[in-house]
Design a protein around this motif. Structure first.
Motif, PDB file in Angstrom:
ATOM      1  N   GLY A 126      24.479   7.197  20.361  1.00  0.00           N
ATOM      2  CA  GLY A 126      24.650   8.075  21.517  1.00  0.00           C
ATOM      3  C   GLY A 126      26.091   8.374  21.849  1.00  0.00           C
ATOM      4  O   GLY A 126      26.384   8.935  22.911  1.00  0.00           O
ATOM      5  N   GLN A 127      27.011   8.042  20.952  1.00  0.00           N
ATOM      6  CA  GLN A 127      28.427   8.322  21.187  1.00  0.00           C
ATOM      7  C   GLN A 127      28.768   9.717  20.687  1.00  0.00           C
ATOM      8  O   GLN A 127      28.242  10.167  19.664  1.00  0.00           O
ATOM      9  CB  GLN A 127      29.294   7.296  20.454  1.00  0.00           C
ATOM     10  CG  GLN A 127      29.029   5.861  20.840  1.00  0.00           C
ATOM     11  CD  GLN A 127      29.608   4.888  19.824  1.00  0.00           C
ATOM     12  OE1 GLN A 127      29.576   5.128  18.627  1.00  0.00           O
ATOM     13  NE2 GLN A 127      30.133   3.775  20.322  1.00  0.00           N
ATOM     14  N   LEU A 128      29.695  10.384  21.378  1.00  0.00           N
ATOM     15  CA  LEU A 128      30.178  11.694  20.938  1.00  0.00           C
ATOM     16  C   LEU A 128      31.413  11.488  20.080  1.00  0.00           C
ATOM     17  O   LEU A 128      32.429  10.951  20.548  1.00  0.00           O
ATOM     18  CB  LEU A 128      30.503  12.587  22.131  1.00  0.00           C
ATOM     19  CG  LEU A 128      30.996  13.999  21.767  1.00  0.00           C
ATOM     20  CD1 LEU A 128      29.903  14.789  21.059  1.00  0.00           C
ATOM     21  CD2 LEU A 128      31.466  14.743  23.017  1.00  0.00           C
ATOM     22  N   LEU A 129      31.343  11.905  18.825  1.00  0.00           N
ATOM     23  CA  LEU A 129      32.438  11.741  17.884  1.00  0.00           C
ATOM     24  C   LEU A 129      33.064  13.088  17.540  1.00  0.00           C
ATOM     25  O   LEU A 129      32.363  14.101  17.456  1.00  0.00           O
ATOM     26  CB  LEU A 129      31.941  11.103  16.579  1.00  0.00           C
ATOM     27  CG  LEU A 129      31.179   9.779  16.670  1.00  0.00           C
ATOM     28  CD1 LEU A 129      30.746   9.344  15.273  1.00  0.00           C
ATOM     29  CD2 LEU A 129      32.033   8.702  17.328  1.00  0.00           C
ATOM     30  N   THR A 130      34.366  13.073  17.323  1.00  0.00           N
ATOM     31  CA  THR A 130      35.046  14.196  16.702  1.00  0.00           C
ATOM     32  C   THR A 130      35.127  13.894  15.208  1.00  0.00           C
ATOM     33  O   THR A 130      35.630  12.840  14.806  1.00  0.00           O
ATOM     34  CB  THR A 130      36.454  14.386  17.278  1.00  0.00           C
ATOM     35  OG1 THR A 130      36.341  14.728  18.670  1.00  0.00           O
ATOM     36  CG2 THR A 130      37.192  15.498  16.547  1.00  0.00           C
ATOM     37  N   VAL A 131      34.621  14.806  14.409  1.00  0.00           N
ATOM     38  CA  VAL A 131      34.520  14.573  12.967  1.00  0.00           C
ATOM     39  C   VAL A 131      35.309  15.653  12.240  1.00  0.00           C
ATOM     40  O   VAL A 131      35.076  16.854  12.440  1.00  0.00           O
ATOM     41  CB  VAL A 131      33.040  14.581  12.518  1.00  0.00           C
ATOM     42  CG1 VAL A 131      32.930  14.392  11.010  1.00  0.00           C
ATOM     43  CG2 VAL A 131      32.247  13.497  13.249  1.00  0.00           C
ATOM     44  N   SER A 132      36.239  15.235  11.395  1.00  0.00           N
ATOM     45  CA  SER A 132      37.080  16.169  10.654  1.00  0.00           C
ATOM     46  C   SER A 132      37.623  15.463   9.420  1.00  0.00           C
ATOM     47  O   SER A 132      37.256  14.318   9.131  1.00  0.00           O
ATOM     48  CB  SER A 132      38.233  16.665  11.530  1.00  0.00           C
ATOM     49  OG  SER A 132      39.151  15.612  11.784  1.00  0.00           O
ATOM     50  N   ALA A 133      38.537  16.118   8.729  1.00  0.00           N
ATOM     51  CA  ALA A 133      39.134  15.512   7.546  1.00  0.00           C
ATOM     52  C   ALA A 133      39.969  14.289   7.882  1.00  0.00           C
ATOM     53  O   ALA A 133      40.188  13.425   7.029  1.00  0.00           O
ATOM     54  CB  ALA A 133      39.989  16.538   6.809  1.00  0.00           C
ATOM     55  N   THR A 134      40.420  14.185   9.120  1.00  0.00           N
ATOM     56  CA  THR A 134      41.258  13.058   9.528  1.00  0.00           C
ATOM     57  C   THR A 134      40.586  12.136  10.530  1.00  0.00           C
ATOM     58  O   THR A 134      41.093  11.052  10.793  1.00  0.00           O
ATOM     59  CB  THR A 134      42.575  13.578  10.132  1.00  0.00           C
ATOM     60  OG1 THR A 134      42.285  14.453  11.232  1.00  0.00           O
ATOM     61  CG2 THR A 134      43.395  14.328   9.089  1.00  0.00           C
ATOM     62  N   SER A 135      39.475  12.542  11.099  1.00  0.00           N
ATOM     63  CA  SER A 135      38.742  11.729  12.067  1.00  0.00           C
ATOM     64  C   SER A 135      37.309  11.547  11.569  1.00  0.00           C
ATOM     65  O   SER A 135      36.571  12.518  11.446  1.00  0.00           O
ATOM     66  CB  SER A 135      38.732  12.420  13.442  1.00  0.00           C
ATOM     67  OG  SER A 135      37.959  11.684  14.376  1.00  0.00           O
ATOM     68  N   ASN A 136      36.937  10.316  11.256  1.00  0.00           N
ATOM     69  CA  ASN A 136      35.632  10.033  10.638  1.00  0.00           C
ATOM     70  C   ASN A 136      35.432  10.858   9.365  1.00  0.00           C
ATOM     71  O   ASN A 136      34.454  11.601   9.221  1.00  0.00           O
ATOM     72  CB  ASN A 136      34.497  10.316  11.629  1.00  0.00           C
ATOM     73  CG  ASN A 136      34.589   9.475  12.889  1.00  0.00           C
ATOM     74  OD1 ASN A 136      34.384   8.262  12.856  1.00  0.00           O
ATOM     75  ND2 ASN A 136      34.914  10.119  13.999  1.00  0.00           N
ATOM     76  N   PRO A 137      36.375  10.741   8.415  1.00  0.00           N
ATOM     77  CA  PRO A 137      36.333  11.605   7.226  1.00  0.00           C
ATOM     78  C   PRO A 137      35.102  11.399   6.352  1.00  0.00           C
ATOM     79  O   PRO A 137      34.645  12.365   5.719  1.00  0.00           O
ATOM     80  CB  PRO A 137      37.622  11.251   6.482  1.00  0.00           C
ATOM     81  CG  PRO A 137      37.991   9.877   6.974  1.00  0.00           C
ATOM     82  CD  PRO A 137      37.550   9.838   8.400  1.00  0.00           C
ATOM     83  N   ASP A 138      34.562  10.182   6.277  1.00  0.00           N
ATOM     84  CA  ASP A 138      33.358   9.969   5.468  1.00  0.00           C
ATOM     85  C   ASP A 138      32.178  10.752   6.041  1.00  0.00           C
ATOM     86  O   ASP A 138      31.400  11.364   5.301  1.00  0.00           O
ATOM     87  CB  ASP A 138      33.000   8.487   5.397  1.00  0.00           C
ATOM     88  CG  ASP A 138      33.864   7.731   4.401  1.00  0.00           C
ATOM     89  OD1 ASP A 138      34.513   8.386   3.571  1.00  0.00           O
ATOM     90  OD2 ASP A 138      33.886   6.490   4.461  1.00  0.00           O
ATOM     91  N   LEU A 139      32.058  10.728   7.356  1.00  0.00           N
ATOM     92  CA  LEU A 139      30.983  11.479   7.993  1.00  0.00           C
ATOM     93  C   LEU A 139      31.213  12.979   7.831  1.00  0.00           C
ATOM     94  O   LEU A 139      30.258  13.748   7.642  1.00  0.00           O
ATOM     95  CB  LEU A 139      30.889  11.103   9.479  1.00  0.00           C
ATOM     96  CG  LEU A 139      29.712  11.677  10.267  1.00  0.00           C
ATOM     97  CD1 LEU A 139      28.380  11.374   9.598  1.00  0.00           C
ATOM     98  CD2 LEU A 139      29.722  11.152  11.699  1.00  0.00           C
ATOM     99  N   PHE A 140      32.465  13.401   7.866  1.00  0.00           N
ATOM    100  CA  PHE A 140      32.796  14.818   7.643  1.00  0.00           C
ATOM    101  C   PHE A 140      32.341  15.244   6.249  1.00  0.00           C
ATOM    102  O   PHE A 140      31.765  16.329   6.065  1.00  0.00           O
ATOM    103  CB  PHE A 140      34.297  15.007   7.804  1.00  0.00           C
ATOM    104  CG  PHE A 140      34.764  16.439   7.794  1.00  0.00           C
ATOM    105  CD1 PHE A 140      34.235  17.372   8.676  1.00  0.00           C
ATOM    106  CD2 PHE A 140      35.752  16.858   6.912  1.00  0.00           C
ATOM    107  CE1 PHE A 140      34.671  18.700   8.680  1.00  0.00           C
ATOM    108  CE2 PHE A 140      36.203  18.167   6.912  1.00  0.00           C
ATOM    109  CZ  PHE A 140      35.659  19.086   7.794  1.00  0.00           C
ATOM    110  N   TYR A 141      32.571  14.384   5.270  1.00  0.00           N
ATOM    111  CA  TYR A 141      32.114  14.654   3.907  1.00  0.00           C
ATOM    112  C   TYR A 141      30.598  14.793   3.866  1.00  0.00           C
ATOM    113  O   TYR A 141      30.055  15.754   3.297  1.00  0.00           O
ATOM    114  CB  TYR A 141      32.568  13.513   2.986  1.00  0.00           C
ATOM    115  CG  TYR A 141      31.816  13.438   1.683  1.00  0.00           C
ATOM    116  CD1 TYR A 141      32.210  14.185   0.587  1.00  0.00           C
ATOM    117  CD2 TYR A 141      30.697  12.603   1.552  1.00  0.00           C
ATOM    118  CE1 TYR A 141      31.516  14.118  -0.621  1.00  0.00           C
ATOM    119  CE2 TYR A 141      29.997  12.533   0.353  1.00  0.00           C
ATOM    120  CZ  TYR A 141      30.400  13.283  -0.720  1.00  0.00           C
ATOM    121  OH  TYR A 141      29.700  13.219  -1.895  1.00  0.00           O
ATOM    122  N   ALA A 142      29.878  13.854   4.453  1.00  0.00           N
ATOM    123  CA  ALA A 142      28.414  13.843   4.367  1.00  0.00           C
ATOM    124  C   ALA A 142      27.785  15.012   5.093  1.00  0.00           C
ATOM    125  O   ALA A 142      26.815  15.618   4.608  1.00  0.00           O
ATOM    126  CB  ALA A 142      27.880  12.524   4.927  1.00  0.00           C
TER     127      ALA A 142
END
Length: 510
Positions: free
Chosen positions: A208-224
């Motif tokens: 339930g957390q709001l994440l910012t996802v990008s190449a530099t923030s949570n990059p693995d999730l950005f890839y997926a």
């Protein structure tokens, strides 16, 4: 009435309901026939209470209306549909579902070919993102709500500076699933996939957390998320996208041939990108009434004809042609396949009625061989009894799609030549929820079996496009995700260890 894969679930739920104090199922008299409705537990309802009227259960008159938004074939029964309109709504829904061990199904436009937008199984919690439709363009960057449909998005981008996107042509498709599965359109040869223009996402994770996802923030999730993100990892609420400024003048076109010309047209079409420039986006529809090639060119009519001259030198003269020069937004309207050829660009906002349908796909790593072209001609000529529409849609990829390294996103089809969508639909009658056209499905299965045999013989391991999701495609994990799968499973275990985001073809934990 066809109720997919319910028999086992019925037996199991009835057994559980006889041994628990909370009722899990009831008969819903509003349906055309006796069906099982999975009811939310008191724990789940109490948790969702702050959302008020945004929570729809089977007792709500809007429940069935919200279930059948695209495909009338699937009759899966969500415990709850949450009509979210804020990030906090999404966070509450995810936390409540996780606490109650209920599967979460995010829904943008609802265009899943297997009914995964309503869970793909009974008992899910659907989070509808139809309230997330804002679009803001500043300094050449667009912030886009994840529930907006492509037609409205194109209008908003046009009105905020004449921008567009390299996305699909169907105006009722939601950007969420479209983008997260890769997202290709007629600008693909020049600008790549939609995921290639996404620089950041706002995502509610399984906690339930709001994440910012990008190449530099949570990059693995950005890839997926870019290629395998359709409902497996979290709920995307907003995309940051680099929009495209198209040419001031573009040319849209369509050309029609008789079906008997299929061999010559498809043969030349297979080599299309070798013959013309990446400025041309193109697709070819093959069906019982013949072949229709349509697309757009960034430039004038005269330049389009010069660019396509090598192709036309190899094919019979078209029966009909319709070539128009104008603004890009007008070309988008024309290519949206809206009935009656509307002139007002606001027609991009029209709602598409649900249909009963079945779709499949194959992604071809190289140009179509003569055997594949022969199969297209053979099966296009056969229209099963009861079918409303049957067609094969062949779209050329290549160009900029292949220029992005394959391991930079979860989209494994970078080097593919083309994709074929196989489609049959049979009714628009909303009173026929769940009814199958047996002849249509038999046509689809027999036809696809021949294509699979041909594919394995000539092209290698079966590959399919994940946005044309198909439960019956052989070895679906490999067909959709190939060598990316081990990394995708690893990321899944890290971000969603309890498998809250799950459906029959979600990325598994193991």
């Amino acid at each position: 009435m066809h109720i997919p894969r319910l028999s086992t679930a019925v037996s199991l739920l009835l057994l559980i309901s006889s041994t628990t104090s909370t009722p899990l199922a009831q008969v819903n008299p509003s349906q055309n026939a006796l069906t099982l409705v999975t009811l939310p537990t008191s724990q789940l309802l109490a948790c969702l209470e702050p959302l008020g009227a945004k929570v729809l259960t089977s007792n709500d008159p809007k429940y069935n209306e919200e279930r059948f938004v695209f495909d009338l074939r699937y009759t899966y029964l969500p415990q709850v549909i949450v009509m979210a309109s804020s990030v906090s709504d999404v966070q509450t829904a995810v936390k409540c579902a996780a606490a109650s061990k209920v599967a979460v199904a995010p829904r943008s436009g609802g265009h899943s070919y297997e009914g995964y937008s309503i869970g793909g199984q009974d008992g899910s919690l659907v989070i509808d993102l139809g309230g997330f439709t804002s679009v803001t363009v500043m300094n050449g960057v667009a912030k886009v709500g994840a529930g907006i449909r492509l037609g409205k998005l194109y209008l908003e981008l046009f009105n905020q500076g004449g921008y567009t996107l390299n996305a699909g042509t169907c105006p009722s498709v939601g950007i969420g699933g479209h983008a997260l599965g890769g997202g290709f359109g007629l600008l693909g040869p020049k600008y790549g996939l939609l995921i290639d223009r996404i620089t950041e996402m706002q995502v509610v994770n399984a906690q339930g957390q709001l994440l910012t996802v990008s190449a530099t923030s949570n990059p693995d999730l950005f890839y997926a998320l870019r290629g395998a993100g359709g409902g497996s990892y979290g709920v995307v609420t907003e995309f940051t996208i680099l929009p495209i400024k198209p040419a001031s003048v573009v040319t849209s076109y369509s050309y029609n041939w008789k079906l008997e010309d299929y061999a010559a047209v498809l043969g030349a079409f297979a080599d299309f990108q070798l013959l013309v420039s990446d400025d041309i986006g193109i697709k070819l529809n093959v069906g019982p009434k013949g072949l229709r090639m349509s697309g757009l060119f960034e430039g004038t009519n005269d330049d389009q004809l010069k660019a396509m001259a090598p192709f036309f030198a190899q094919v019979p003269k078209p029966e009909r042609s319709d070539v128009r020069e104008g603004r890009y937004i007008d070309a988008q309207l024309r290519l949206a396949s809206i009935p009656n050829d509307p002139k007002d660009i606001n027609a991009l906002l029209l709602k598409v009625d649900p249909l009963a349908r079945k779709g499949k796909s194959l992604v071809y790593p190289k140009a179509l061989k003569a055997s594949s072209i022969a199969l297209l001609g053979k099966w296009a000529a056969i229209k099963p009894n009861g079918a409303r529409v049957t067609f094969f849609l062949v779209t050329i990829w290549g160009g900029a799609v292949a220029k992005v390294p394959e391991n930079s996103t979860a989209f494994i089809h970078r080097n593919a030549h083309s994709v074929i969508e196989f489609m049959v639909d049979w009714t628009k009658d909303p009173n026929t929820h769940g009814e199958d056209c047996e002849a249509c499905l038999e046509w689809m299965n027999d036809m696809y079996t021949e294509f699979l045999d041909d594919f394995r013989t000539n092209y290698g391991p079966v590959r399919g496009y994940q946005n044309y999701i198909d439960l019956e495609i052989p070895n679906w994990q490999d067909a959709y995700y190939g060598s990316a799968l081990p990394r995708l499973k690893q990321i899944k275990r890290a971000v969603d260890p309890e498998n809250t985001f799950r459906f029959p073809q979600s990325i598994p934990l193991q």
